[in-house]
Design a protein around this motif. Structure first.
Motif, PDB file in Angstrom:
ATOM      1  N   HIS A  12      38.403 -58.941-136.134  1.00 22.46           N
ATOM      2  CA  HIS A  12      39.286 -59.094-137.299  1.00 22.46           C
ATOM      3  C   HIS A  12      40.693 -59.477-136.842  1.00 22.46           C
ATOM      4  N   TYR A  13      41.157 -58.872-135.774  1.00 17.53           N
ATOM      5  CA  TYR A  13      42.466 -59.171-135.188  1.00 17.53           C
ATOM      6  C   TYR A  13      42.526 -60.650-134.786  1.00 17.53           C
ATOM      7  N   ILE A  14      41.470 -61.158-134.172  1.00 18.30           N
ATOM      8  CA  ILE A  14      41.403 -62.575-133.779  1.00 18.30           C
ATOM      9  C   ILE A  14      41.540 -63.468-135.012  1.00 18.30           C
ATOM     10  N   LYS A  54      36.312 -51.659-121.477  1.00 15.56           N
ATOM     11  CA  LYS A  54      35.810 -53.022-121.244  1.00 15.56           C
ATOM     12  C   LYS A  54      36.528 -54.040-122.122  1.00 15.56           C
ATOM     13  N   LEU A  55      37.032 -53.591-123.255  1.00 11.79           N
ATOM     14  CA  LEU A  55      37.675 -54.487-124.209  1.00 11.79           C
ATOM     15  C   LEU A  55      39.182 -54.631-123.986  1.00 11.79           C
ATOM     16  N   LEU A  56      39.734 -53.889-123.053  1.00 12.80           N
ATOM     17  CA  LEU A  56      41.176 -53.934-122.834  1.00 12.80           C
ATOM     18  C   LEU A  56      41.693 -55.314-122.437  1.00 12.80           C
ATOM     19  N   PRO A  57      41.007 -56.059-121.547  1.00 12.03           N
ATOM     20  CA  PRO A  57      41.516 -57.404-121.235  1.00 12.03           C
ATOM     21  C   PRO A  57      41.599 -58.306-122.474  1.00 12.03           C
ATOM     22  N   LYS A  58      40.629 -58.185-123.345  1.00 12.64           N
ATOM     23  CA  LYS A  58      40.630 -58.970-124.585  1.00 12.64           C
ATOM     24  C   LYS A  58      41.808 -58.566-125.471  1.00 12.64           C
ATOM     25  N   LEU A  59      42.062 -57.268-125.547  1.00 11.26           N
ATOM     26  CA  LEU A  59      43.173 -56.771-126.354  1.00 11.26           C
ATOM     27  C   LEU A  59      44.508 -57.241-125.790  1.00 11.26           C
ATOM     28  N   ASP A  63      47.157 -59.302-127.893  1.00 16.52           N
ATOM     29  CA  ASP A  63      48.520 -58.791-128.059  1.00 16.52           C
ATOM     30  C   ASP A  63      49.553 -59.824-127.602  1.00 16.52           C
ATOM     31  N   ASN A  64      49.229 -60.557-126.547  1.00 23.20           N
ATOM     32  CA  ASN A  64      50.149 -61.609-126.095  1.00 23.20           C
ATOM     33  C   ASN A  64      50.295 -62.693-127.158  1.00 23.20           C
ATOM     34  N   LEU A  65      49.202 -63.002-127.846  1.00 24.20           N
ATOM     35  CA  LEU A  65      49.278 -63.973-128.939  1.00 24.20           C
ATOM     36  C   LEU A  65      50.172 -63.463-130.068  1.00 24.20           C
ATOM     37  N   LEU A  66      50.058 -62.177-130.366  1.00 26.83           N
ATOM     38  CA  LEU A  66      50.908 -61.588-131.399  1.00 26.83           C
ATOM     39  C   LEU A  66      52.371 -61.621-130.964  1.00 26.83           C
ATOM     40  N   LYS A  67      52.621 -61.303-129.705  1.00 29.94           N
ATOM     41  CA  LYS A  67      54.001 -61.333-129.198  1.00 29.94           C
ATOM     42  C   LYS A  67      54.585 -62.742-129.252  1.00 29.94           C
ATOM     43  N   PRO A  88      56.250 -45.847-138.147  1.00 30.62           N
ATOM     44  CA  PRO A  88      55.400 -45.879-136.951  1.00 30.62           C
ATOM     45  C   PRO A  88      56.123 -45.299-135.735  1.00 30.62           C
ATOM     46  N   PRO A  89      55.382 -44.801-134.773  1.00 28.60           N
ATOM     47  CA  PRO A  89      56.027 -44.313-133.545  1.00 28.60           C
ATOM     48  C   PRO A  89      56.571 -45.500-132.742  1.00 28.60           C
ATOM     49  N   LYS A  90      57.520 -45.235-131.867  1.00 24.65           N
ATOM     50  CA  LYS A  90      58.100 -46.297-131.031  1.00 24.65           C
ATOM     51  C   LYS A  90      57.051 -46.938-130.135  1.00 24.65           C
ATOM     52  N   SER A  91      55.992 -46.212-129.824  1.00 25.71           N
ATOM     53  CA  SER A  91      54.935 -46.771-128.980  1.00 25.71           C
ATOM     54  C   SER A  91      54.161 -47.877-129.695  1.00 25.71           C
ATOM     55  N   ALA A  92      54.286 -47.960-131.002  1.00 30.16           N
ATOM     56  CA  ALA A  92      53.640 -49.027-131.776  1.00 30.16           C
ATOM     57  C   ALA A  92      54.572 -50.235-131.782  1.00 30.16           C
ATOM     58  N   TRP A  93      54.678 -50.878-130.633  1.00 29.91           N
ATOM     59  CA  TRP A  93      55.639 -51.961-130.416  1.00 29.91           C
ATOM     60  C   TRP A  93      55.497 -53.073-131.444  1.00 29.91           C
ATOM     61  N   TRP A  94      54.329 -53.310-131.993  1.00 36.71           N
ATOM     62  CA  TRP A  94      54.094 -54.406-132.930  1.00 36.71           C
ATOM     63  C   TRP A  94      54.893 -54.263-134.213  1.00 36.71           C
ATOM     64  N   TRP A  95      55.326 -53.048-134.533  1.00 38.16           N
ATOM     65  CA  TRP A  95      56.170 -52.846-135.716  1.00 38.16           C
ATOM     66  C   TRP A  95      57.644 -53.094-135.403  1.00 38.16           C
ATOM     67  N   TYR A  96      57.968 -53.319-134.138  1.00 33.95           N
ATOM     68  CA  TYR A  96      59.357 -53.459-133.707  1.00 33.95           C
ATOM     69  C   TYR A  96      59.646 -54.845-133.122  1.00 33.95           C
ATOM     70  N   LEU A  97      58.922 -55.851-133.567  1.00 30.53           N
ATOM     71  CA  LEU A  97      59.191 -57.213-133.122  1.00 30.53           C
ATOM     72  C   LEU A  97      60.593 -57.596-133.589  1.00 30.53           C
ATOM     73  N   GLU A  98      61.286 -58.361-132.769  1.00 32.27           N
ATOM     74  CA  GLU A  98      62.663 -58.698-133.109  1.00 32.27           C
ATOM     75  C   GLU A  98      62.872 -60.196-133.174  1.00 32.27           C
ATOM     76  N   ALA A  99      63.729 -60.584-134.096  1.00 34.79           N
ATOM     77  CA  ALA A  99      64.137 -61.987-134.193  1.00 34.79           C
ATOM     78  C   ALA A  99      65.124 -62.270-133.068  1.00 34.79           C
ATOM     79  N   PRO A 100      65.185 -63.512-132.614  1.00 32.77           N
ATOM     80  CA  PRO A 100      66.148 -63.826-131.562  1.00 32.77           C
ATOM     81  C   PRO A 100      67.568 -63.621-132.072  1.00 32.77           C
ATOM     82  N   LYS A 101      68.414 -63.167-131.209  1.00 27.61           N
ATOM     83  CA  LYS A 101      69.809 -62.963-131.583  1.00 27.61           C
ATOM     84  C   LYS A 101      70.489 -64.332-131.683  1.00 27.61           C
ATOM     85  N   PRO A 102      71.311 -64.524-132.706  1.00 30.77           N
ATOM     86  CA  PRO A 102      71.977 -65.825-132.843  1.00 30.77           C
ATOM     87  C   PRO A 102      72.966 -66.043-131.700  1.00 30.77           C
TER      88      PRO A 102
END
Length: 118
Positions: A12-14, A54-59, A63-67, A88-102
């Motif tokens: 589903h993530y894919i 076994k699924l960690l390399p796929k994840l 995750d790199n695609l999401l980043k 979300p906790p700070k460990s849930a980095w996907w909720w803390y994506l940042e826009a580039p600073k101008p």
């Protein structure tokens, strides 16, 4: 946690990550779905099933695609408001994506000021 549940969540993530690249998609909805599915994957991983390793390399690849989409996501959706609701906790980095600073135009002249000061 079931290994099959984790595989389904990764599939589903894919699908959602592919949809993020589609300009015709409802980008905000797709972004929210991507973050929620990533939460589900994390919950499934916390079951500590040895077979899940076994699924960690796929994840990692996914995750790199999401980043890679992180800047676009952070610019297009109200992540700060979503974080207030979900908390979300700070460990849930996907909720803390940042826009580039101008880049401020005067910052590009810093080297000149430093050279003149010397």
């Amino acid at each position: 946690m079931s290994y099959l549940d984790l595989e389904k969540a990764l599939d589903h993530y894919i699908t959602i990550l592919k949809a993020l690249k589609d300009p015709d998609s409802h980008f905000e909805d797709t972004c929210l779905n991507a973050l929620i599915v990533r939460d589900e994957i994390q919950s499934l991983l916390e079951g500590h099933s040895p077979s899940a390793r076994k699924l960690l390399p796929k994840l990692v690849t996914l995750d790199n695609l999401l980043k890679q989409q992180g800047k676009a996501i952070a610019q297009a959706v109200p992540l700060d408001k979503w974080r207030e609701i979900i908390n979300p906790p700070k460990s849930a980095w996907w909720w803390y994506l940042e826009a580039p600073k101008p880049i401020r135009s005067w910052n590009t002249l810093d080297w000149l000021c430093e050279a003149l000061a010397v």
